[in-house]
Design an enzyme around this catalytic site. Sequence first.
Site, PDB file in Angstrom:
ATOM      1  N   GLU A  88       0.826  -1.197   0.000  1.00 18.99           N
ATOM      2  CA  GLU A  88       0.000   0.000   0.000  1.00 18.99           C
ATOM      3  C   GLU A  88       0.868   1.257   0.000  1.00 18.99           C
ATOM      4  OE1 GLU A  88      -3.567   0.666   0.271  1.00 18.99           O
ATOM      5  OE2 GLU A  88      -3.454  -1.276  -0.722  1.00 18.99           O
ATOM      6  N   PHE A  89       1.941   1.231   0.773  1.00 18.14           N
ATOM      7  CA  PHE A  89       2.837   2.381   0.864  1.00 18.14           C
ATOM      8  C   PHE A  89       3.408   2.706  -0.512  1.00 18.14           C
ATOM      9  CE2 PHE A  89       5.127   4.940   4.015  1.00 18.14           C
ATOM     10  CZ  PHE A  89       6.105   5.515   3.227  1.00 18.14           C
ATOM     11  N   MET A  90       3.823   1.683  -1.262  1.00 19.12           N
ATOM     12  CA  MET A  90       4.414   1.906  -2.577  1.00 19.12           C
ATOM     13  C   MET A  90       3.387   2.441  -3.562  1.00 19.12           C
ATOM     14  SD  MET A  90       6.836  -1.440  -2.868  1.00 19.12           S
ATOM     15  CE  MET A  90       7.537  -0.991  -4.453  1.00 19.12           C
ATOM     16  N   HIS A  92       0.907   4.392  -2.986  1.00 20.73           N
ATOM     17  CA  HIS A  92       0.463   5.747  -2.704  1.00 20.73           C
ATOM     18  C   HIS A  92       1.602   6.689  -2.331  1.00 20.73           C
ATOM     19  CE1 HIS A  92      -3.702   4.549  -2.938  1.00 20.73           C
ATOM     20  NE2 HIS A  92      -3.412   3.509  -2.202  1.00 20.73           N
ATOM     21  N   SER A 405      15.350  -7.290   2.361  1.00 21.20           N
ATOM     22  CA  SER A 405      15.374  -8.264   1.269  1.00 21.20           C
ATOM     23  C   SER A 405      15.420  -9.684   1.808  1.00 21.20           C
ATOM     24  CB  SER A 405      16.593  -8.024   0.371  1.00 21.20           C
ATOM     25  OG  SER A 405      16.690  -9.039  -0.603  1.00 21.20           O
ATOM     26  N   ARG A 502      -3.901   8.628   3.112  1.00 22.22           N
ATOM     27  CA  ARG A 502      -3.828   7.415   3.926  1.00 22.22           C
ATOM     28  C   ARG A 502      -4.241   7.598   5.378  1.00 22.22           C
ATOM     29  NH1 ARG A 502      -4.945   3.729   1.122  1.00 22.22           N
ATOM     30  NH2 ARG A 502      -5.814   5.480   0.013  1.00 22.22           N
TER      31      ARG A 502
END
Length: 548
Positions: A88-90, A92, A405, A502
Amino acid sequence: MSDTPAETKPSFRSDITVDLVKHTAGDSDVLWAARVSTAGEQSLEEITKDPERSKGLINYLMRDRHGSPFEHNSMTFFVSAPIFVFREFMRHRVGWCIAGDTEITLESESGTLRRRTIADLYRLWHMDVEDRLPHSAGGVTWHGPSGKWTAQVRREDSNHYLGLFENREAADSAVVEFREPHPSTRLRKLEPVRRTHVRCYDEETLTASRARITDVIESGVKPLIKIITESGRELRSTVDHAVLTPDGWRKAGELAVGDAVMAAATDPHPSEALVPPGLRRGIGVWTSMQRERLIEEEDSCHLCGAEFPRSDLALDHVVPVEGDLTRALDESNLAPVCAGCHATKSAEEQSLARREGKIAVARPDRIVSIADDGEEMTYDLSVEGPWHNFLANGIVVHNSYNEESGRYRELLPVFYVPGEDRKLVQRGRPGKYEFVAGTDAQQEITERAMHDSYVRAYEAYQEMLAAGVAREVARAVLPVGLFSSMYATCNARSLMHFLGLRTQHEQAKVPSFPQREIEMVGERMEEHWAKLMPLTHAAFNANGRVAP
């Protein structure tokens, strides 16, 4: 189901944490940026003269949507949250973006370079696969020595060379023109673009490397600036996008004519003869002496990621001795490598030295022009570490989002389970819905189902690792409820855009319906920001929580 070992037994948590790890942010940054055009050097003195006047100026800038003064600051947050929150962060995020026609330098495993626009990469990444013919069957490739594109086709067991061209479009057109009267009957091979790597740079040695693309993001329509360098390179980006300079990372909007950015270049490749045989033998002996200490009894190859016993591993100089002799005895430059990867890497390094006599590096390129360049759709890349940078039209730029990662380390079994205050039931339709508290039975089944699925998934992950499956493959069985971590950098203007999308707030002019977990991230980021820039935060709320 077998018992999970204690050291890898899954744990469960409902808290999401956000820490402010570094910043250069204050209301004075906004005031200085707004007043410098009229007060010049005296703008710093003007800031402290009249607090009420300063408050009024910030409110005026916010109300009349003068956004640029809010960009001269920076905040870096460390976020610990479930993986689905980062997705979601990516989607928006705002800020660090480049224009769609920006050419990204891609690098194959053999070192072959080619360029593709970031808009094309986005289309292929999300909607299509790359349609590519092997060179022998016809195609367009970059010809490094001439700095041009070469086109050739194959027909009836003969290669037809079509010439060198100044740009890819002209070379593609030549292939199309040849194919029209001479159609090929060969079936084409479709190759997923998600295996693509970019050229990147070691930020300590400035030598070239390669990194896998992990995502391509469409970031919305945003204002752009155009930077032109002395060598003729052009970068069209938002003012927030980070660009590598001789003094480190700087925002594009902070640069001025006469400053330098780091760009692709080459240096003479050192010959093995430059390292005396006696010194080379000494380095080899010293490196061998570190094996027992730096390689675990069971360890992974830093190139392929596979697990091996110590007896099957050697220590590899990540930056070759010929590339930087000063790092020959640097333990941080040593990493375990299997025999196959070691042989392949050594052959590639020697082949490069014989073929070109040069090594790819980043070198300063002076800026000769900076100007506004309109508004259009923008994009960004996320690339794997450790450096998280890539070439955009030949200039070294950064991505703003660095997530933990699972390719290089074993992921820990910490999973998200909603707390009792998390409303579980959705009512209404999208745009009009609301969430209400669940029943005790719904809370119980949610927790039980998540616990059971998490445990089964992590057991499968551990089983694959124990069988020697690479981490980057095994992680595919893990759910998005797994906790991960990331660094995210933004300025006040981009943070306000994020908060407007958000978070829910009674003072917001435009209603938002965010997922609760991403809203928790926004709330915690806002808490830190409000302490750093109280006047700006108050003006944001007073003007309907709409970013300028």
